[in-house]
Design an enzyme around this catalytic site. Structure first.
Site, PDB file in Angstrom:
ATOM      1  CG  HIS A 216      -0.410   0.219   2.519  1.00 11.99           C
ATOM      2  ND1 HIS A 216      -0.152  -0.813   3.393  1.00 11.99           N
ATOM      3  CD2 HIS A 216      -0.065   1.339   3.170  1.00 11.99           C
ATOM      4  CE1 HIS A 216       0.329  -0.327   4.520  1.00 11.99           C
ATOM      5  NE2 HIS A 216       0.393   0.983   4.411  1.00 11.99           N
ATOM      6  CG  ASP A 249       0.093  -4.147   2.967  1.00 12.02           C
ATOM      7  OD1 ASP A 249       0.262  -3.545   1.888  1.00 12.02           O
ATOM      8  OD2 ASP A 249       0.032  -3.564   4.066  1.00 12.02           O
ATOM      9  CB  SER A 332       3.002   1.846   6.081  1.00 12.72           C
ATOM     10  OG  SER A 332       1.798   1.568   6.725  1.00 12.72           O
TER      11      SER A 332
END
Length: 490
Positions: A216, A249, A332
């Site tokens: 992402h 992910d 992230s």
């Protein structure tokens, strides 16, 4: 448990942390107004995703720094004390906390016409603080000297030792581990062909220039967009996507014209992690590159499904490591380290706060519930992406309901698009599983929902044999299932 990407919209952030103030402020003389105290910085996180563990993706769009707002004594109090100390400088432009988001995090905002203007705003605030500290300290110094000249009592302050040996930090300390890992951690800026994107983190995977991060973080730049990685020394490199796995992910990017002195971070065995182990998270929360936070492993094998707030993209599933290390939008893709400085996971999601998420009233920050993809799983995915450019998923060949329920994962009556819920001659079909069966255990792990089952299956590889316990008509049955495979993200 459902989670969301943690992201914050903002322009590219400085690749290096703010310059520290060299001289801390000395307390003001008695009777003078105390200097203003900074207010809490705004934070933000995406809203939860239906059908999985609570959380929020913690990084893809996170780029905007959230600066403290002004506070402290009103102007009247300053005036009463002769106008000193002066009022704080205006809040810099980056202090608004970010904006709306897009897929997996935050929307990208084009840079200001004059590059470096946000860096300038930050330095201006730091310089102003230094000047205030210097002015107050100078006034007290003069006052103390004057008292000594008048026969007053001597100073009672105690000075720290100037011996350089006192400043040595053990390599195993948090400071020592951070100093070793920061040069191998990068801030990633992604921009799609439509001008939207965000900022996240990543770390050096090998000496060939591969960087491991979240899907992402880079998804917006995967098709004709722009991608770059900035190291802690400020050096910036263009990059390209090698492969990405939306379901896991996980993504691998590669630096263009990679330097020859890359130092990959060492990878630990995440299966040997224990609850209570120390953790260190590194990344760029709210665009503040090279940020280090600490905590512990709060839980293992936490079933987490995470997605963005738009509901337009499919969820990712992980059997996550849970940590209370402060993780915010922008972390992230960054590494979660153990007490030896080895990577145990990739920071990926956070539990969102109750203040709302991207596109709402604001994006909340860490509430002490962060989730990381175990590095053992991420490493297997990375190897496949580098080898073929596409992910491979283990499957049982059956569709299960994705709503959260406590009694197991129910095989649906019908599959996607009206197809059969149990693939003919697939693993589940060969094992005798049928629509309506409720799977309650996979090996020794209790299955309470569809997302939990998927997360557990994806910790294995195609060809592995697993033991599935299920209920049919009130009776319990156990069968062995040889996992099949699915290539690519469908």
């Amino acid at each position: 448990m459902s989670t969301e990407n943690e992201g914050t919209s903002v322009p590219p952030a400085p690749s290096a942390p703010p310059v520290p103030v060299e001289s801390p402020a000395t307390p003001a003389p008695a009777g003078s107004a105390p200097p203003p105290e900074p207010a809490d910085a705004p934070t933000a996180a995406l809203p939860p995703v239906e059908g999985a563990v609570p959380g929020a993706y913690e990084g893809s769009g996170a780029a905007s720094g959230a600066a403290p707002g002004p506070g402290g004594q009103p102007e009247a109090a300053n005036a009463a004390s002769g106008g000193w100390p002066p009022p704080p400088p205006a809040v810099p432009a980056y202090a608004d906390g970010g904006g709306g988001g897009h897929s997996w995090g935050a929307s990208y905002q084009p840079p200001e016409p004059k590059p470096g203007s946000r860096r300038g705003g930050l330095l201006a605030a730091v310089v102003a603080a230094a000047l205030i500290a210097g002015g107050v300290g100078g006034g007290i110094g003069y006052w103390a000297a004057e008292r000594n000249d008048d026969g007053g009592s001597g100073s009672t302050t105690v000075s720290a030792s100037d011996n350089p040996a006192d400043f040595k930090r053990a390599p195993s300390s948090v400071a020592g581990l951070a100093a070793s890992a920061l040069p191998s951690t990068v801030t990633i800026e992604a921009e799609g062909s439509d001008g939207e994107g965000g900022t996240g983190s990543g770390f050096v995977y090998d000496t060939q220039g591969h960087i491991l991060t979240n899907n992402h973080v880079v998804a917006s730049a995967a098709d004709g967009g722009k991608l770059s990685a900035t190291f802690s020394n400020g050096k910036k490199y263009d990059a390209e996507v090698v492969g990405r796995a939306q379901g896991y992910d996980v993504a691998v990017i590669k630096l263009k014209n990679a330097p020859s002195n890359l130092k990959p971070l060492s990878l630990a065995d995440s299966d040997k992690v224990a609850v209570g182990d120390s953790t260190i998270a590194i990344g760029a929360p709210f665009g503040l590159s090279n940020t280090v936070t600490t905590g512990i492993v709060s839980a293992k094998n936490r079933p987490v499904a995470s997605s963005d707030s738009s509901g337009s993209s499919k969820a990712s599933y992980m059997n996550a490591l849970q940590t209370d290390a402060s993780i915010n939008p922008g972390n992230s893709g960054g590494p979660l380290l153990n007490a030896r400085g080895a990577v145990i996971g990739i920071n990926s999601a956070i539990q969102p706060g109750s203040s709302g998420g991207i596109g709402g009233s604001g994006q909340s920050g860490s509430v002490g519930l962060g989730f990381a993809i175990p590095i053992n799983q991420a490493k297997n995915v990375a190897k496949q992406l580098i080898k073929t450019g596409e992910p491979v998923y283990p499957v049982i060949g059956a569709s299960v309901a994705l709503d959260e329920q406590s009694d197991g994962a129910k095989i649906t009556e019908q599959g996607a698009g009206g197809s059969s819920a149990v693939t003919a001659n697939g693993p589940a079909d060969k094992a005798g599983l049928k629509p309506g069966d409720v799977i309650t255990k996979l090996d020794d792990t209790v299955i309470d929902s569809g997302p939990t089952l998927i997360g557990q299956i994806w910790t294995h590889k195609p060809g592995d044999t697993v033991k599935i316990t299920y209920k049919r008509g009130g009776a319990e049955h156990t069968v062995d299932v040889v996992l099949g495979e699915r290539k690519g993200d469908s």
